[in-house]
Design an enzyme around this catalytic site. Structure first.
Site, PDB file in Angstrom:
ATOM      1  CE  LYS A  49     -13.070  34.083   0.555  1.00 32.56           C
ATOM      2  NZ  LYS A  49     -11.798  33.978   1.233  1.00 32.56           N
ATOM      3  CD  GLN A  93     -10.309  35.161   4.224  1.00 31.57           C
ATOM      4  OE1 GLN A  93     -10.947  34.287   3.647  1.00 31.57           O
ATOM      5  NE2 GLN A  93      -9.808  36.194   3.588  1.00 31.57           N
ATOM      6  CG  ASP A 116      -7.547  29.237  -0.311  1.00 36.19           C
ATOM      7  OD1 ASP A 116      -8.078  29.898  -1.214  1.00 36.19           O
ATOM      8  OD2 ASP A 116      -7.623  29.523   0.895  1.00 36.19           O
TER       9      ASP A 116
HETATM   10  N1  GUN Z   1      -7.079  36.306   2.000  1.00 36.75           N
HETATM   11  C1  GUN Z   1      -7.157  37.089   0.903  1.00 36.75           C
HETATM   12  N2  GUN Z   1      -7.415  36.346  -0.186  1.00 36.75           N
HETATM   13  C2  GUN Z   1      -7.486  35.062   0.225  1.00 36.75           C
HETATM   14  C3  GUN Z   1      -7.719  33.819  -0.442  1.00 36.75           C
HETATM   15  O1  GUN Z   1      -7.905  33.730  -1.670  1.00 36.75           O
HETATM   16  N3  GUN Z   1      -7.705  32.719   0.349  1.00 36.75           N
HETATM   17  C4  GUN Z   1      -7.476  32.786   1.675  1.00 36.75           C
HETATM   18  N4  GUN Z   1      -7.474  31.647   2.363  1.00 36.75           N
HETATM   19  N5  GUN Z   1      -7.257  33.909   2.329  1.00 36.75           N
HETATM   20  C5  GUN Z   1      -7.269  35.049   1.601  1.00 36.75           C
END
Ligand code: GUN
Length: 280
Positions: A49, A93, A116
């Site tokens: 990311k 995360q 998200d």
């Molecule tokens: N862990 C795995 N995929 C994601 C996601 O799309 N967002 C977040 N915050 N954690 C994750």
């Protein structure tokens, strides 16, 4: 042979467009990521990311904490990020360490910075048919992929395997919004194959090898959201790709399907939140 739903190619197309958009912005959007614990996959995802944001000219900050971090410390950081006008998007995360209440942590994020789309406010908007600030990244990525290949779920039977808050539940809602007939299956579903065989579009988000030739209908669209390492260390999805490639009409591969679309959606959401905060 099924047509491959190429997430990598679409991600690059989205990135080309985003680079131009971000270039024109006098102040660049900023994404803040909170990473707690030492889950190796999470570390890789967060690093990806950060690298993608950098490539697009989006600022990113990663706040890392050990697995014994207290919940109050994370909440304090979120409060700081909420109050900071220079931060446009916040991502916590997942998974978080077990002793932390993930619902409480996620709900501390201001809905207008919730990149998200996972806060109660944004998921409530999604589930009630209103507009959330942004849509959750993986479901949004799946919709973008379907749109790119002109696959319209309206009137079709979409079967989702998995009921997580990150993927299963929101993608089902988004398909419902697009006028699909939606069935959600999960680990307790009896006669899974009987149901999945009736799917025009099958979305599997389990993280285990659950979809083979016997599970799918001829000429259906198969979206594989699962990603895990098998015993030999190879990256695998939920779907037995080779078994179904002559039976499905479209398949998303792993890797290179939904994964790149999740990150593309995250970048799109970051810019979208910035624009909404600035009435653009
Ligand atoms: N862990 C795995 N995929 C994601 C996601 O799309 N967002 C977040 N915050 N954690 C994750």
């Amino acid at each position: 042979m099924a047509i491959i739903l190429d997430g990598k190619k679409l991600r690059e197309k989205i990135f080309e467009d985003l680079i131009l958009k971000v270039e024109k912005m006098p102040v660049k959007p900023t994404l803040a990521v909170i990473l707690a614990g030492d889950d190796p996959s999470s570390k890789i995802y967060v690093n990806n990311k950060r690298k993608c944001a950098q490539k697009l000219g989006i600022n990113s900050m990663v706040f890392e904490y050990p697995s014994d971090v207290s919940q109050s410390e994370i909440l304090k950081k979120i409060d700081e990020l909420n109050d900071d006008k220079n931060i446009n998007a916040i991502l916590v995360q997942l998974p978080l360490p077990e002793h932390i209440d993930k619902f409480k942590v996620i709900d501390r994020i201001l809905p207008s910075k919730d990149v998200d789309g996972l806060t109660t406010y944004n998921s409530g908007k999604l589930f009630s048919g209103e507009e959330p600030f942004v849509y959750p990244c993986t479901p949004k990525g799946i919709c973008l992929l379907l749109d790119e290949y002109k696959i319209n779920p309206a009137g079709k039977h979409v079967v989702v395997i998995g009921r997580s808050n990150l993927v299963g539940k929101p993608v089902a809602q988004m398909m419902l919004r697009r006028d699909a007939t939606v069935t959600i299956c999960h680990s307790k579903t009896e006669n899974l194959a009987e149901i999945t065989k009736t799917a025009d579009i099958l979305i599997s988000a389990v993280g285990k090898n659950v979809v083979g030739e016997k599970n799918i209908k001829l000429n259906s669209v198969v979206i594989d959201v699962g990603i895990f390492k098998d015993l030999s260390g190879s990256i695998r999805g939920d779907v037995e790709f080779d078994e179904i490639s002559n039976k499905a009409s479209y398949i998303s591969p792993v890797p290179g399907g939904v994964g790149p679309m999740t990150i593309a959606s995250l970048m799109l959401n970051t810019v979208e939140l910035y624009n909404k905060q600035h009435d653009l």
